[in-house]
Design an enzyme around this catalytic site. Structure first.
Site, PDB file in Angstrom:
ATOM      1  N   ASP A 100      -0.955 -32.258  47.410  1.00 38.66           N
ATOM      2  CA  ASP A 100      -1.524 -31.899  48.711  1.00 38.66           C
ATOM      3  C   ASP A 100      -0.671 -32.580  49.775  1.00 38.66           C
ATOM      4  O   ASP A 100      -0.598 -33.808  49.838  1.00 38.66           O
ATOM      5  CB  ASP A 100      -2.970 -32.412  48.780  1.00 38.66           C
ATOM      6  CG  ASP A 100      -3.804 -31.635  49.789  1.00 38.66           C
ATOM      7  OD1 ASP A 100      -3.232 -31.191  50.801  1.00 38.66           O
ATOM      8  OD2 ASP A 100      -5.020 -31.486  49.572  1.00 38.66           O
ATOM      9  N   ASP A 202      -1.516 -28.725  53.865  1.00 39.58           N
ATOM     10  CA  ASP A 202      -2.691 -28.918  54.698  1.00 39.58           C
ATOM     11  C   ASP A 202      -2.441 -28.424  56.129  1.00 39.58           C
ATOM     12  O   ASP A 202      -1.382 -28.688  56.699  1.00 39.58           O
ATOM     13  CB  ASP A 202      -3.024 -30.419  54.711  1.00 39.58           C
ATOM     14  CG  ASP A 202      -4.314 -30.742  55.429  1.00 39.58           C
ATOM     15  OD1 ASP A 202      -5.383 -30.371  54.913  1.00 39.58           O
ATOM     16  OD2 ASP A 202      -4.254 -31.371  56.503  1.00 39.58           O
ATOM     17  N   GLU A 244      -2.812 -23.904  53.864  1.00 37.89           N
ATOM     18  CA  GLU A 244      -4.159 -23.859  54.428  1.00 37.89           C
ATOM     19  C   GLU A 244      -4.054 -23.308  55.845  1.00 37.89           C
ATOM     20  O   GLU A 244      -3.450 -23.929  56.720  1.00 37.89           O
ATOM     21  CB  GLU A 244      -4.779 -25.258  54.452  1.00 37.89           C
ATOM     22  CG  GLU A 244      -6.201 -25.248  55.015  1.00 37.89           C
ATOM     23  CD  GLU A 244      -6.740 -26.635  55.329  1.00 37.89           C
ATOM     24  OE1 GLU A 244      -7.966 -26.811  55.258  1.00 37.89           O
ATOM     25  OE2 GLU A 244      -5.937 -27.534  55.674  1.00 37.89           O
ATOM     26  N   HIS A 317     -12.765 -29.454  48.805  1.00 36.87           N
ATOM     27  CA  HIS A 317     -13.179 -30.784  49.263  1.00 36.87           C
ATOM     28  C   HIS A 317     -13.732 -30.784  50.676  1.00 36.87           C
ATOM     29  O   HIS A 317     -14.310 -31.781  51.116  1.00 36.87           O
ATOM     30  CB  HIS A 317     -11.986 -31.742  49.187  1.00 36.87           C
ATOM     31  CG  HIS A 317     -10.874 -31.352  50.128  1.00 36.87           C
ATOM     32  ND1 HIS A 317     -10.073 -30.249  49.909  1.00 36.87           N
ATOM     33  CD2 HIS A 317     -10.458 -31.887  51.294  1.00 36.87           C
ATOM     34  CE1 HIS A 317      -9.217 -30.137  50.902  1.00 36.87           C
ATOM     35  NE2 HIS A 317      -9.414 -31.113  51.754  1.00 36.87           N
ATOM     36  N   ASP A 318     -13.522 -29.702  51.425  1.00 37.14           N
ATOM     37  CA  ASP A 318     -14.017 -29.605  52.800  1.00 37.14           C
ATOM     38  C   ASP A 318     -15.278 -28.759  52.918  1.00 37.14           C
ATOM     39  O   ASP A 318     -15.814 -28.602  54.022  1.00 37.14           O
ATOM     40  CB  ASP A 318     -12.948 -28.977  53.707  1.00 37.14           C
ATOM     41  CG  ASP A 318     -11.831 -29.943  54.063  1.00 37.14           C
ATOM     42  OD1 ASP A 318     -12.074 -31.160  54.050  1.00 37.14           O
ATOM     43  OD2 ASP A 318     -10.714 -29.470  54.356  1.00 37.14           O
TER      44      ASP A 318
END
Length: 547
Positions: A100, A202, A244, A317-318
């Site tokens: 990530d 990200d 993302e 995770h968000d």
């Protein structure tokens, strides 16, 4: 089929949030050695890619998405030697690791930023984005932070403001500076040389921003910057790259993921996710509108059919837990978790499983805001309650959409803390770990785990799932999501009841058959498809139709 096959087309990715996965050394936080200890479990599940949320050195203001050293490991997660061992052990099991990568911003403790704030003429000053105070001495403009408040923070030492789209401890990098580009590319190549399988990038759609024009996502310089990154780093390697991109449309997604443009393998888009947020505000949740939900998912299937590639996901995770958001985390937890899995994994694209999804882990409803750890949750709770939102209203929104729903410890067994740690974890475990855990799932042939295992096997064995055409069926139905996948050899019909009650539907004549092969189901196998089918609550199945 107009798609050149890639290894990641039939891959299934499993996302690990390292601090919540497995604590190997008894400090209450998950770590790399904990992940290594679970590789056999992941191999048994069948996944062949692990996406690790950031494990780089970080002060952990935003749980590692604030990086202070891209080429070191956070001590709480272990050492670079542990990282090397994870890569080697995963490779032995034919599992690739994707890192990530956060390059829109760094931590304020990164050496570049420490240098940048020393003086206006420091060589690193232009690695970040600075502005003079406004004429009245205030913030330069109204640019806001995703985490609440202004996106500008005053630096006393130099008398200027720096930009932070996220936390004030996450200053944004200046991607107009060629030196920033060179440094990032050099660092990416260092990781590629270590043998990683790719990157999840990200908020990558923010690196092309134009601050003075109030453009953040999808700025005019974005795609040239990504194409340059592709050329300088992963472009000639066989790696999986996923960006993302919160505001992507199908047209924008094609720009990113059309192989001819040499950018990314695929992106994460969030159009389906935002449908349960009123006016895109996650703290004002609204119920799922299934026809609209289906319309969005269908649009992405159709638009990216032959140009570009889809990522498939319900949670990360968000985001909140899928079974709590789209299914039923009570009476029909197992049935609806399986139904959601089938719905997603039979679509065209690369599926992503978020840790715990494969055992049907649920949202958590802590009674006090003090039990939450997420900076975004805490900031917005404070901001909204101070502005008149009732605490109980805000807490209900937190229960539904807080990022901490996906960050409670992985539930390995029914021992203390779900077997995650021998000591009190950094965030409390979901109390339902006594019933919902890996050990119980592995001991139950009909568990959610084995359903996921079967779906992964099917993706590897049935090309129609990977490359077949998509056709929506019962498009306007408010409870059933059904579709047909087809290629020259096979037709796969998938039906999913998104409601907690039986539903009867008329089957179109071209899908009816006296005999079908049921490849997966969450009640009993279907042997035939007549003119009427009654689905049980959250029933789901996929059948191969005769040619």
């Amino acid at each position: 089929m107009n798609v050149t096959p890639k290894w990641w087309h039939d891959a299934v990715v499993y996302q690990i949030y390292p601090r919540s996965y497995c604590d190997s050394n008894g400090d209450g936080m998950g770590d790399l050695r904990g992940i290594i200890s679970k590789l056999d479990y992941l191999q048994n599940l069948g996944v062949n890619v692990l996406w690790l949320s950031p494990v780089y050195k970080s002060p952990m203001d935003d749980n590692g998405y604030d990086i202070s050293d891209y080429q070191d490991i956070a001590p709480e997660f272990g050492t670079m030697a542990d990282m090397d061992e994870l890569l080697a052990q995963a490779k032995q099991r034919d599992i690739r690791i994707i890192m990530d990568l956060v390059v829109n911003h760094t931590s304020d403790e990164h050496p570049w930023f420490k240098e940048a704030r020393k003086s206006k003429d420091n060589p690193y000053r232009d690695y970040y984005i600075w502005r003079q105070p406004s004429e009245d001495g205030g913030v330069p403009d109204e640019m806001g932070s995703v985490f609440g408040g202004s996106g500008w923070e005053f630096d006393e030492q130099t008398g200027e403001y720096f930009l932070h789209i996220f936390s004030k401890r996450q200053p944004d990098l200046n991607w107009e500076n060629p030196k920033v580009q060179e440094e990032v590319h050099k660092m990416m190549n260092w990781w590629i040389d270590k043998g990683i399988g790719g990157f999840r990038l990200d908020v990558i759609d923010l690196i092309g921003k134009e601050i003075d024009k109030k453009i953040t996502g999808n700025g005019p310089r974005l795609h040239p910057l990504i194409q340059q990154m592709n050329r300088e780093t992963f472009g000639d390697k066989d790696l999986l790259t996923v960006g993302e991109t919160w505001d992507a449309t199908p047209e924008i997604a094609k720009l990113y993921s059309d192989p001819a443009r040499e950018e990314f393998s695929m992106i994460f888009q969030f159009e389906h996710i935002c449908l349960t947020w009123k006016n895109k505000d996650k703290w004002t949740p609204v119920p799922l509108d299934l026809p609209e939900f289906k319309k969005v998912l269908t649009k992405w299937q159709v638009e990216l059919a032959d140009q570009g590639w889809n990522s498939l996901f319900w949670n990360n995770h968000d985001l909140p837990r899928a079974v709590s958001k789209y299914g039923c985390d009570g009476q029909y937890r197992v049935e609806s978790a399986k139904m959601l899995a089938t719905t997603l994994h039979m679509l065209k694209g690369t599926p992503y499983i978020y840790q715990g999804e494969e055992i049907g882990m649920t949202n958590v409803a802590f009674e006090s805001i003090d039990d939450y750890r997420d900076i975004e949750t805490l900031n917005f709770y404070k901001e909204r309650t101070e502005n008149g939102v009732a605490p109980e209203t805000m807490l209900a929104a937190v229960h539904e959409n807080s990022r901490d729903n996906g960050r409670t410890p992985m539930q390995w067994d029914d021992s203390a803390n779900g077997g995650f740690s021998a000591v009190e974890p950094w965030i409390k475990a979901n109390p339902n770990y006594t019933e919902v855990n890996v050990k119980a799932a592995l001991n139950d042939d009909s568990s959610v785990f084995y359903h996921y295992q079967r779906l992964i096997e099917l993706r590897k064995s049935l090309p129609v799932i990977v490359y077949g055409d998509f056709e929506a069926v019962f498009e306007g139905h408010d409870k059933v999501f059904a579709y047909l996948r087809s290629n020259d050899e096979q037709r796969l019909f998938v039906m999913n009841n998104f409601s907690n009650e039986p539903v009867t539907v008329d089957i179109p004549e071209h899908l009816q058959s006296a005999q079908v092969e049921c490849v997966i189901h969450n009640y009993e196998a279907r042997q035939q498809l007549g003119d009427l089918v009654t689905l049980k609550p959250y029933e789901s199945f996929a059948v191969l139709l005769p040619e």
